[in-house]
Enzyme design. Structure first.
Site, PDB file in Angstrom:
ATOM      1  N   GLU A  46       0.821  -1.208   0.000  1.00  0.00           N
ATOM      2  CA  GLU A  46       0.000   0.000   0.000  1.00  0.00           C
ATOM      3  C   GLU A  46       0.856   1.259   0.000  1.00  0.00           C
ATOM      4  OE1 GLU A  46      -3.404   0.625  -0.064  1.00  0.00           O
ATOM      5  OE2 GLU A  46      -3.490  -1.469  -0.711  1.00  0.00           O
ATOM      6  N   CYS A 201     -12.095   1.635 -14.651  1.00  0.00           N
ATOM      7  CA  CYS A 201     -12.368   3.065 -14.488  1.00  0.00           C
ATOM      8  C   CYS A 201     -11.053   3.835 -14.396  1.00  0.00           C
ATOM      9  CB  CYS A 201     -13.230   3.287 -13.246  1.00  0.00           C
ATOM     10  SG  CYS A 201     -14.009   4.911 -13.178  1.00  0.00           S
ATOM     11  N   CYS A 208     -15.562   1.588 -20.115  1.00  0.00           N
ATOM     12  CA  CYS A 208     -16.917   1.672 -19.554  1.00  0.00           C
ATOM     13  C   CYS A 208     -17.772   0.480 -19.951  1.00  0.00           C
ATOM     14  CB  CYS A 208     -17.585   2.971 -19.995  1.00  0.00           C
ATOM     15  SG  CYS A 208     -16.758   4.464 -19.381  1.00  0.00           S
ATOM     16  N   CYS A 211     -17.508  -2.363 -17.518  1.00  0.00           N
ATOM     17  CA  CYS A 211     -17.664  -2.017 -16.102  1.00  0.00           C
ATOM     18  C   CYS A 211     -18.985  -2.557 -15.583  1.00  0.00           C
ATOM     19  CB  CYS A 211     -17.620  -0.497 -15.940  1.00  0.00           C
ATOM     20  SG  CYS A 211     -17.936   0.054 -14.244  1.00  0.00           S
ATOM     21  N   CYS A 217     -24.058   4.467 -13.939  1.00  0.00           N
ATOM     22  CA  CYS A 217     -22.971   5.428 -13.722  1.00  0.00           C
ATOM     23  C   CYS A 217     -23.429   6.827 -14.115  1.00  0.00           C
ATOM     24  CB  CYS A 217     -21.743   5.032 -14.536  1.00  0.00           C
ATOM     25  SG  CYS A 217     -20.386   6.225 -14.438  1.00  0.00           S
TER      26      CYS A 217
END
Length: 381
Positions: A46, A201, A208, A211, A217
């Protein structure tokens, strides 16, 4: 083409279940820190992934684990080794916070990362999102995340306008993040959010049509996919200018000094640098000569280690080295000088942590540094 049927955005458990189903089929499953249940690996990944792409992080992640298999190993390592392994990854405050965090985990938590988000967020360099990632991915705690990928997904999907780092916008995004995290499989849900932002995204050319949230959206419905999230209001980048002296001895070693003061180059090694804007006039060359002489004196070196005024004037007339960073632009004239005997203050450039701009300086004077794998990551320095 059939128009999309307007739908209200999904929220809560329904939103989470949609992403979990998608992640099982189309998400990422082979990253080395995934499915380990190891908070050390999750935390390390991370921190490295902040402002850095996965493809760049993979090699650094493996090298760090080889050098520091556990958080105790990292805590016990000298800072020079940590910074050396980080060199080229950029945003060097991350490496300093990484080292400080490892020490804090050993000192305050017995070498075990705590489970609670509040305790994790109390550690150096760990914000609320990183704490949520460690708590959920490693321990299965119900904790929200809000990294760059997730902000982009939420801004587009819910049609949230404004720069995501503005206080009001960020508050809204955190509200959505907490509302949607499920009680069951929160870690895999957070992984799904990150996967969606990283693979579908995306900032540019989002996919798209692939997705799972396409039908509802808000940005897609309103034709704002390319406009959200809104960018940070632009400010003119400051320009850092100066003259750098690349002084080498008979061994090929260079005069480099470790920066100890706080700043972008803290704990990294740099050549003598005289700050300022200088042209190719004789007066400029004399000013630079005097300034470099003073810098060399602080290293115990005299005029024999300093190029002549004429050599400096010639270097000032050559095109300057330019280095582009996210928040600043650097412009340096590089002056080189060679002495034909060993100089005690000089060090082997391959054995110390160098920012990318110093590699450029050394390479510009035909002295590339061997045995260091440095990534040209423009944000990092």
């Amino acid at each position: 083409m059939t128009a999309l049927i307007p739908e209200e955005p999904l929220r809560g458990e329904v939103f989470a279940r949609t992403l979990l189903e998608w992640q099982a089929k189309a998400g990422r499953h082979t990253l080395p820190w995934q499915n380990t249940g190891d908070p050390y690996k999750v935390w390390l990944s991370e921190v490295m992934l902040q402002q850095t792409q996965v493809a760049t992080v993979l090699a650094y992640f493996e090298r760090f684990l080889q050098a520091f298999p556990t958080v105790r190993d990292l805590a016990a390592a000298p800072s020079e080794q940590v910074m050396g392994l980080w060199a080229g990854l950029g945003y060097y405050s991350r490496a300093r916070n990484l080292h400080a965090c490892a020490k804090a985990v050993v000192q305050h938590f017995g070498g075990e990362f705590p489970r609670a988000v509040k305790d994790l967020a109390s550690l150096p360099g760990i914000g609320e999102s990183t704490a949520g990632a460690v708590a959920s991915l490693a321990y299965g705690e119900r904790a929200a995340i809000l990294d760059g990928n997730v902000k982009r997904v939420f801004c587009r999907y819910y049609g949230i306008e404004g720069y995501p780092e503005q206080t009001a916008v960020k508050r809204t995004l955190w509200g959505v993040a907490h509302e949607n995290v499920p009680a069951v499989e929160p870690g895999r849900y957070n992984q799904a959010l990150m996967d969606l932002g990283a693979t579908r995204c995306t900032p540019r050319k989002p996919q798209c049509e692939a997705c799972p949230l396409m039908a509802s959206c808000q940005a897609l419905r309103q034709g704002k996919v390319g406009l959200l999230p809104e960018p940070k209001p632009k400010k003119a980048r400051p320009v850092v200018q100066g003259v750098a002296l690349v002084l080498r001895d008979s061994r090929g070693y260079a005069l480099l000094n470790k920066r100890t003061e706080k700043g972008v180059w803290q704990d990294l090694w740099l050549p003598p640098i005289l700050n300022g804007s200088f042209g190719g006039q004789a007066d400029d060359a004399r000013v630079v000569h005097a300034g470099l002489e003073a810098l060399l004196a602080s290293s115990g070196l005299g005029l024999q280690a300093l190029p002549s005024v004429q050599a400096i004037a010639q270097a000032l007339q050559l095109p300057a080295l330019q280095h582009e960073l996210t928040h600043r632009r650097m412009v340096f004239h590089v002056v080189q000088h060679q002495v034909h005997h060993p100089l005690e203050p000089c060090v082997d450039p391959a054995g110390v942590a160098l920012p990318k701009v110093v590699h450029k300086m050394l390479e510009s004077t035909q002295g590339s540094v061997p045995n260091q794998d440095v990534i040209n990551f423009s944000q990092g320095g």
